[in-house]
Design a protein around this motif. Structure first.
Motif, PDB file in Angstrom:
ATOM      1  N   THR A 104       0.826  -1.203   0.000  1.00  0.00           N
ATOM      2  CA  THR A 104       0.000   0.000   0.000  1.00  0.00           C
ATOM      3  C   THR A 104       0.863   1.256   0.000  1.00  0.00           C
ATOM      4  N   LEU A 117       2.331   1.982  -3.449  1.00  0.00           N
ATOM      5  CA  LEU A 117       1.357   2.621  -4.341  1.00  0.00           C
ATOM      6  C   LEU A 117       1.148   4.082  -3.960  1.00  0.00           C
ATOM      7  N   LEU A 118       1.010   4.334  -2.678  1.00  0.00           N
ATOM      8  CA  LEU A 118       0.802   5.686  -2.171  1.00  0.00           C
ATOM      9  C   LEU A 118       1.952   6.608  -2.569  1.00  0.00           C
ATOM     10  N   ARG A 126       3.959   6.516  -5.041  1.00  0.00           N
ATOM     11  CA  ARG A 126       4.058   6.766  -6.482  1.00  0.00           C
ATOM     12  C   ARG A 126       2.891   7.581  -7.034  1.00  0.00           C
ATOM     13  N   SER A 127       1.910   7.859  -6.194  1.00  0.00           N
ATOM     14  CA  SER A 127       0.734   8.580  -6.644  1.00  0.00           C
ATOM     15  C   SER A 127       0.996  10.084  -6.736  1.00  0.00           C
ATOM     16  N   PRO A 128       0.499  10.723  -7.815  1.00  0.00           N
ATOM     17  CA  PRO A 128       0.612  12.175  -7.919  1.00  0.00           C
ATOM     18  C   PRO A 128      -0.456  12.897  -7.088  1.00  0.00           C
ATOM     19  N   VAL A 129      -1.407  12.129  -6.549  1.00  0.00           N
ATOM     20  CA  VAL A 129      -2.488  12.678  -5.738  1.00  0.00           C
ATOM     21  C   VAL A 129      -2.026  12.736  -4.276  1.00  0.00           C
ATOM     22  N   ILE A 164      -1.869  12.006  -0.666  1.00  0.00           N
ATOM     23  CA  ILE A 164      -2.453  10.932   0.147  1.00  0.00           C
ATOM     24  C   ILE A 164      -1.741  10.875   1.487  1.00  0.00           C
ATOM     25  N   TYR A 210       2.758   9.390   4.356  1.00  0.00           N
ATOM     26  CA  TYR A 210       2.192  10.166   3.262  1.00  0.00           C
ATOM     27  C   TYR A 210       3.180  10.275   2.114  1.00  0.00           C
ATOM     28  N   ASN A 211       2.717  10.870   1.018  1.00  0.00           N
ATOM     29  CA  ASN A 211       3.553  10.969  -0.173  1.00  0.00           C
ATOM     30  C   ASN A 211       4.047  12.400  -0.398  1.00  0.00           C
TER      31      ASN A 211
END
Length: 84
Positions: free
Chosen positions: A34, A37-38, A40-43, A45, A57-58
């Motif tokens: 998880t 994935l978090l 690598r996200s541009p959103v 999180i 967090y990212n």
């Protein structure tokens, strides 16, 4: 945390043994997957984990954290204001 940006590097270097989620080597696969994935996200999180809701967090979320980043990383959610 390969390819996890600045925050991934901070997570990899952080001494998690002083938190309720313990050292990275003891993290369950579900957390590792998880988090991968978090990161690598541009959103933006944020993901509280464990009994204390330890902050993970990212990079995108670090912008919301502002001057609280990187000190916010690894802190307990219940003792912090995540937004604003």
């Amino acid at each position: 945390m390969d390819n996890g940006g600045e925050t991934g590097g901070l997570i990899a270097a952080y001494d998690w043994s002083g938190t309720s989620i313990g050292p990275v080597t003891s993290w369950p696969q579900s957390l590792r997957t998880t988090l991968g994935l978090l990161l690598r996200s541009p959103v933006p999180i944020v993901m509280p984990w464990g009994e204390d809701g330890i902050m993970l967090y990212n990079d995108a979320y670090s912008g919301f954290a502002g001057g609280r980043h990187p000190q916010l990383l690894g802190s307990k959610v219940e003792s912090r204001n995540m937004c604003g």
